[in-house]
Design a protein around this motif. Structure first.
Motif, mmCIF file in Angstrom:
data_model
loop_
_atom_site.group_PDB
_atom_site.id
_atom_site.type_symbol
_atom_site.label_atom_id
_atom_site.label_comp_id
_atom_site.label_asym_id
_atom_site.label_seq_id
_atom_site.Cartn_x
_atom_site.Cartn_y
_atom_site.Cartn_z
ATOM 1 N N MET A 1 0.840 -1.189 0.000
ATOM 2 C CA MET A 1 0.000 0.000 0.000
ATOM 3 C C MET A 1 0.878 1.242 0.000
ATOM 4 O O MET A 1 1.879 1.301 0.711
ATOM 5 N N LEU A 2 0.505 2.218 -0.822
ATOM 6 C CA LEU A 2 1.172 3.523 -0.847
ATOM 7 C C LEU A 2 0.193 4.559 -0.339
ATOM 8 O O LEU A 2 -0.895 4.726 -0.896
ATOM 9 N N TYR A 3 0.565 5.248 0.740
ATOM 10 C CA TYR A 3 -0.289 6.245 1.383
ATOM 11 C C TYR A 3 0.255 7.627 1.038
ATOM 12 O O TYR A 3 1.271 8.065 1.573
ATOM 13 N N MET A 4 -0.402 8.296 0.114
ATOM 14 C CA MET A 4 0.012 9.629 -0.302
ATOM 15 C C MET A 4 -0.617 10.683 0.608
ATOM 16 O O MET A 4 -1.743 10.523 1.088
ATOM 17 N N THR A 5 0.126 11.757 0.856
ATOM 18 C CA THR A 5 -0.404 12.841 1.677
ATOM 19 C C THR A 5 -0.104 14.190 1.034
ATOM 20 O O THR A 5 0.873 14.344 0.307
ATOM 21 N N ARG A 6 -0.953 15.136 1.357
ATOM 22 C CA ARG A 6 -0.821 16.507 0.860
ATOM 23 C C ARG A 6 0.233 17.260 1.661
ATOM 24 O O ARG A 6 0.354 17.085 2.874
ATOM 25 N N ILE A 7 1.017 18.097 0.996
ATOM 26 C CA ILE A 7 1.891 19.042 1.702
ATOM 27 C C ILE A 7 0.984 20.153 2.221
ATOM 28 O O ILE A 7 0.380 20.887 1.448
ATOM 29 N N GLN A 8 0.881 20.278 3.538
ATOM 30 C CA GLN A 8 -0.174 21.074 4.158
ATOM 31 C C GLN A 8 0.264 22.522 4.377
ATOM 32 O O GLN A 8 0.999 22.832 5.322
ATOM 33 N N ARG A 9 -0.216 23.389 3.519
ATOM 34 C CA ARG A 9 0.127 24.806 3.607
ATOM 35 C C ARG A 9 -0.147 25.384 5.002
ATOM 36 O O ARG A 9 0.640 26.174 5.541
ATOM 37 N N GLU A 10 -1.280 24.959 5.603
ATOM 38 C CA GLU A 10 -1.712 25.558 6.858
ATOM 39 C C GLU A 10 -0.837 25.193 8.056
ATOM 40 O O GLU A 10 -0.945 25.798 9.121
ATOM 41 N N ARG A 11 0.043 24.203 7.904
ATOM 42 C CA ARG A 11 0.889 23.781 9.028
ATOM 43 C C ARG A 11 2.242 24.507 9.055
ATOM 44 O O ARG A 11 2.962 24.426 10.044
#
Length: 358
Positions: free
Chosen positions: A222-232
């Protein structure tokens, strides 16, 4: 001593209980109509201090499908928070109106802080960049549905591993199942926090760190992609230096195994090419749908289980010691006791897990 069942962290429930919630979600998914009156006369409050689509709406849909009612807000500027009301007072009041309260907040440790003063069950729907346990239950249900197991997996986690609360909760959960391995794909600046790596090691799982999707994808279940979170990020310049570093493309999927699946907590920005959506291995929309069923199961399980009579804070109070995490809830909710777990020459904040060297 607390008299309610709260879900602040996945560790609040045992692995056996996680499995029971997942099994209940599987039953609900097959025949949701038969659960249509299980929460008749019950009220759920949803307090969302930051934007949400899937988590908020899936919780609301879950309660409606169980026959219950909903109160709450999705914008704190439309509540007394805009007048300066502190978290304690908001939770104290709203929890007297409701049977269960679901909260998403910008500050890390806020869910535990809310539970300290609540008069109902609290469910953490995301506390800053810290944890997101209900997304993890969604992820576990998806893995079970798609791959048929929760153990003996090689899991790739890609993107914002530093601030990605979904990643933190998922790693903590999957490290409890036998023979799971983690491949951490990120830039050095967005690497998984040390305290999560410590959890992996302490539970007997293993991990490696790599810099690109290409060098990892062929070995993954499984590959779990995540967003680069501007708000953090603390600055726009810091965000700009990290965004768009990772993108899963149709071309890269050619190197993945035929039975590998791709998951993503959503929303996505640029990290998965739209062309990947038509690939049968793209499970992220099925994953989002699973969120409603697992939250139906969680609501029922939380309200119907025997309460766990235990203190929420078990560490030592050091009111003269300030947590060094600028995003910790204790920075603004100054009435909170400064509680730390003592680990030799390190104090660990009980709200946000920040480690402080003595």
């Amino acid at each position: 001593m607390d008299k309610f069942n709260h879900l602040i962290d996945m560790d609040d429930y045992s692995v056996r209980q996680w499995n029971e919630i997942i099994e209940l979600a599987e039953k609900i998914k097959v025949d949701p109509e038969s659960y249509g009156d299980r929460c008749k006369g019950k009220i759920m409050a949803t307090l969302f201090y930051e934007p949400s689509t899937r988590t908020q709406m899936s919780f609301q849909a879950a309660m409606i499908r169980l026959g219950g009612s909903i109160i709450g807000f999705d914008n704190p500027s439309n509540s007394s928070v805009a007048k300066g009301e502190n978290l304690k007072d908001t939770i104290k009041i709203v929890s007297t109106y409701s049977d269960i309260l679901v909260m998403r907040h910008t500050q890390e440790g806020s869910a535990k802080a809310a539970a300290l003063c609540a008069d109902c069950h609290i469910i953490n729907a995301g506390d800053g960049g810290h944890l997101h346990p209900t997304q993890t239950l969604t992820d576990l249900l998806t893995l079970k549905s798609e791959l048929g197991r929760l153990d003996n997996l090689t899991v790739g986690l890609c993107g914002d591993l530093k601030y990605g609360r979904t990643v933190h909760s998922l790693v903590k959960a999957l490290s409890c199942y036998p023979n799971n391995k983690f491949v951490l794909i990120s830039t050095p600046d967005l690497a998984l926090p040390s305290y999560i790596k410590d959890v992996i090691k302490s539970r007997g799982s293993s991990f490696i760190e790599v810099r690109t999707i290409d060098e990892a994808i062929k070995d993954l279940d499984m590959l779990y992609m995540t967003r680069i979170q501007r708000e953090r990020f603390s600055s726009e310049a810091e965000y700009e230096s990290q965004k768009d570093v990772y993108c899963l493309t149709k071309a890269k999927m050619q190197y993945a195994r035929r039975d590998m699946i791709v998951m993503h907590p959503l929303p996505r920005v640029n990290e998965i090419e739209v062309a990947v959506d038509s690939d049968p291995r793209a499970a992220y929309f099925r994953q989002a749908n699973n969120g409603m069923y697992v939250r139906m199961a969680l609501i029922l399980y939380t309200m119907n289980s025997e309460p766990k009579i235990k203190p929420l804070l078990t560490g030592e109070i050091h009111n003269k010691v300030q947590c060094t995490n600028p995003k910790c809830v204790t920075q603004t909710e100054t009435y909170l006791p400064h509680s730390f777990i003592n680990r030799g020459d390190i104090l660990v904040c009980e709200y946000c897990d920040e480690r402080i060297l003595l």
